[in-house]
Design a protein around this motif. Structure first.
Motif, PDB file in Angstrom:
ATOM      1  N   ARG A 227     -10.902 -10.683  -1.392  1.00  0.00           N
ATOM      2  CA  ARG A 227     -11.521  -9.576  -0.666  1.00  0.00           C
ATOM      3  C   ARG A 227     -11.642  -8.342  -1.547  1.00  0.00           C
ATOM      4  O   ARG A 227     -12.621  -7.603  -1.485  1.00  0.00           O
TER       5      ARG A 227
ATOM      6  N   HIS B  72       4.014   5.929   3.280  1.00  0.00           N
ATOM      7  CA  HIS B  72       3.158   5.270   2.270  1.00  0.00           C
ATOM      8  C   HIS B  72       3.102   6.069   0.972  1.00  0.00           C
ATOM      9  O   HIS B  72       2.139   5.933   0.212  1.00  0.00           O
TER      10      HIS B  72
ATOM     11  N   GLN C 153      -8.806   9.564   1.734  1.00  0.00           N
ATOM     12  CA  GLN C 153      -9.463   9.694   3.038  1.00  0.00           C
ATOM     13  C   GLN C 153     -10.986   9.640   2.891  1.00  0.00           C
ATOM     14  O   GLN C 153     -11.681   8.960   3.653  1.00  0.00           O
TER      15      GLN C 153
ATOM     16  N   ARG D 111      -6.634 -11.714   0.198  1.00  0.00           N
ATOM     17  CA  ARG D 111      -6.719 -10.291  -0.151  1.00  0.00           C
ATOM     18  C   ARG D 111      -7.304 -10.078  -1.541  1.00  0.00           C
ATOM     19  O   ARG D 111      -8.095  -9.162  -1.764  1.00  0.00           O
TER      20      ARG D 111
ATOM     21  N   PHE E 114     -12.255   6.164   2.309  1.00  0.00           N
ATOM     22  CA  PHE E 114     -12.316   5.384   3.545  1.00  0.00           C
ATOM     23  C   PHE E 114     -13.523   5.809   4.371  1.00  0.00           C
ATOM     24  O   PHE E 114     -14.257   4.964   4.883  1.00  0.00           O
TER      25      PHE E 114
ATOM     26  N   LYS F  75     -10.016  -8.761   6.226  1.00  0.00           N
ATOM     27  CA  LYS F  75      -8.947  -9.502   5.545  1.00  0.00           C
ATOM     28  C   LYS F  75      -8.538 -10.699   6.401  1.00  0.00           C
ATOM     29  O   LYS F  75      -9.031 -10.858   7.524  1.00  0.00           O
TER      30      LYS F  75
ATOM     31  N   GLY G 178      -5.061  -4.066  -1.546  1.00  0.00           N
ATOM     32  CA  GLY G 178      -5.583  -3.567  -0.284  1.00  0.00           C
ATOM     33  C   GLY G 178      -6.574  -2.440  -0.496  1.00  0.00           C
ATOM     34  O   GLY G 178      -6.760  -1.965  -1.624  1.00  0.00           O
ATOM     35  N   ARG G 179      -7.168  -2.013   0.600  1.00  0.00           N
ATOM     36  CA  ARG G 179      -8.162  -0.942   0.500  1.00  0.00           C
ATOM     37  C   ARG G 179      -7.596   0.353  -0.085  1.00  0.00           C
ATOM     38  O   ARG G 179      -8.304   1.060  -0.795  1.00  0.00           O
ATOM     39  N   PRO G 180      -6.311   0.683   0.187  1.00  0.00           N
ATOM     40  CA  PRO G 180      -5.782   1.913  -0.428  1.00  0.00           C
ATOM     41  C   PRO G 180      -5.848   1.876  -1.959  1.00  0.00           C
ATOM     42  O   PRO G 180      -6.004   2.918  -2.593  1.00  0.00           O
TER      43      PRO G 180
ATOM     44  N   HIS H 175       2.598  -5.123   3.584  1.00  0.00           N
ATOM     45  CA  HIS H 175       1.610  -6.041   4.148  1.00  0.00           C
ATOM     46  C   HIS H 175       1.680  -7.363   3.387  1.00  0.00           C
ATOM     47  O   HIS H 175       1.542  -7.385   2.155  1.00  0.00           O
TER      48      HIS H 175
ATOM     49  N   ASP I  44       0.782  -1.234   0.000  1.00  0.00           N
ATOM     50  CA  ASP I  44       0.000   0.000   0.000  1.00  0.00           C
ATOM     51  C   ASP I  44       0.815   1.286   0.000  1.00  0.00           C
ATOM     52  O   ASP I  44       0.413   2.282   0.575  1.00  0.00           O
TER      53      ASP I  44
HETATM   54  P1  AMP Z   1      -5.901  -3.141   4.190  1.00  0.00           P
HETATM   55  O1  AMP Z   1      -4.629  -3.798   4.607  1.00  0.00           O
HETATM   56  O2  AMP Z   1      -6.306  -3.462   2.813  1.00  0.00           O
HETATM   57  O3  AMP Z   1      -7.021  -3.331   5.189  1.00  0.00           O
HETATM   58  O4  AMP Z   1      -5.587  -1.576   4.198  1.00  0.00           O
HETATM   59  C1  AMP Z   1      -5.034  -1.012   5.354  1.00  0.00           C
HETATM   60  C2  AMP Z   1      -4.344   0.261   4.994  1.00  0.00           C
HETATM   61  O5  AMP Z   1      -5.304   1.222   4.605  1.00  0.00           O
HETATM   62  C3  AMP Z   1      -3.596   0.882   6.136  1.00  0.00           C
HETATM   63  O6  AMP Z   1      -2.283   0.400   6.229  1.00  0.00           O
HETATM   64  C4  AMP Z   1      -3.593   2.339   5.773  1.00  0.00           C
HETATM   65  O7  AMP Z   1      -2.529   2.596   4.884  1.00  0.00           O
HETATM   66  C5  AMP Z   1      -4.869   2.519   4.984  1.00  0.00           C
HETATM   67  N1  AMP Z   1      -5.954   3.117   5.784  1.00  0.00           N
HETATM   68  C6  AMP Z   1      -6.656   2.547   6.771  1.00  0.00           C
HETATM   69  N2  AMP Z   1      -7.602   3.399   7.249  1.00  0.00           N
HETATM   70  C7  AMP Z   1      -7.482   4.541   6.526  1.00  0.00           C
HETATM   71  C8  AMP Z   1      -8.153   5.798   6.519  1.00  0.00           C
HETATM   72  N3  AMP Z   1      -9.172   6.050   7.358  1.00  0.00           N
HETATM   73  N4  AMP Z   1      -7.748   6.734   5.629  1.00  0.00           N
HETATM   74  C9  AMP Z   1      -6.734   6.468   4.772  1.00  0.00           C
HETATM   75  N5  AMP Z   1      -6.052   5.312   4.731  1.00  0.00           N
HETATM   76  C10 AMP Z   1      -6.411   4.357   5.597  1.00  0.00           C
END
Ligand code: AMP
Length: 273
Positions: free
Chosen positions: A91, A238, A141, A88, A144, A158, A123-125, A28, A3
């Motif tokens: 997901r 990051h 942001q 992942r 999220f 995850k 990942g979510r990012p 990760h 990420d």
């Molecule tokens: P994941 O591992 O896919 O669940 O993504 C986790 C990552 O998302 C974290 O390491 C952060 O870099 C990022 N992240 C988590 N919460 C937020 C948020 N509220 N705003 C921005 N980035 C976030």
């Protein structure tokens, strides 16, 4: 590989440019960036520490365990990481399906494109960046806050492992296990979790972190001393996903990690062999 927004080699180039003597690459669930980072490190005179960040299932919340000084080839860790990456990827599809069901026009291909060809771990990012690139939201942001954070409508969990297994995996690969940013956990859990993991064989605790205030750092430092844990730190850089964080320096220079930290970690690793 997970990420950030720089390639491993670019990360090391930036470290060299900033005058850093060493850095740890801690994707990760992925050690795939270490070889490229090491090659760049040898060229530029920056020591590259092989690391990984594991997600631990715990009622405290988002508990992350850092493995440092790992053997990136160790088969058991490599196999488990591959399994986590498989979860992942599934997901990632699930999150996209949830967004589509909410009427958001995004595809998994958009996410894969945002992640880039080198990304080995979705990942979510990446989903957030895809939403920004498609101009559906103005910032990572916002993505999220509207959809991706825990409790929001497109959230999906995850793969997580229990703390004892995470510590054993790191140690089994010759590494040292460090609790990442405990100051981001709910306050009642911070010190309690450090104690709990110390009893399971934790080696260190991350004290220097951009989002740790001075009271938290002080309390963690005291506890580390009491429990005989190595005090570590990191900027948790990051790239563009956290634009206010400067590699190796944190936010406005609020992180300081010296080479002594790396020596302590190596000492801890050596003492266990
Ligand atoms: P994941 O591992 O896919 O669940 O993504 C986790 C990552 O998302 C974290 O390491 C952060 O870099 C990022 N992240 C988590 N919460 C937020 C948020 N509220 N705003 C921005 N980035 C976030």
């Amino acid at each position: 590989m997970s990420d950030g927004t720089l390639t491993p080699a670019q990360l090391v180039e930036l470290a060299a440019h900033k005058g850093l003597a060493a850095l740890a690459v801690t994707d990760h669930d992925h050690l795939g960036g270490v070889a490229d980072a090491r090659r760049a490190g040898e060229r530029l005179g920056v020591e590259v520490v092989a690391g990984v960040e594991l997600s631990v299932a715990h009622e405290a919340g988002d508990v992350h365990l850092l493995g440092y000084l790992l053997d990136p080839e160790e088969p058991r860790l490599a196999r488990r990481l591959a399994e986590f990456r498989g979860v992942r990827a599934r997901r990632g599809h699930l999150i996209v399906e949830k967004l589509q069901a909410l009427g958001v026009e995004i595809s998994f291909e958009d996410v894969a494109r945002a992640a880039g060809p080198g990304a080995g771990s979705i990942g979510r990012p990446h989903v957030a960046r895809a939403l920004v690139e498609k101009r559906i939201v103005a910032s990572v942001q916002e993505a999220f806050e509207r959809w991706l954070a825990e409790g929001r409508p497109a959230y999906a969990p995850k793969a997580k492992i229990d703390a004892a297994e995470a510590i054993a995996l790191v140690r089994g690969a010759g590494g040292v296990a460090v609790l990442a940013h405990p100051g981001l956990l709910p306050a009642p859990w911070r010190l309690r979790l450090v104690r709990e993991l110390a009893a399971l064989g934790l080696d260190g605790v991350e004290v220097e972190h951009p989002r740790h205030d001075s009271a938290t750092r002080h309390a963690l430092r005291e506890l580390a001393r009491e429990l005989g844990l190595v005090v570590t730190g990191g900027s948790d850089f990051h790239g563009e996903n956290k634009p206010d964080v400067d590699l190796g320096y944190g936010v406005g220079g609020n992180v300081l990690v010296t080479m002594e930290t790396l020596d302590w970690l190596k000492g801890r690793q050596g003492a266990r062999r």
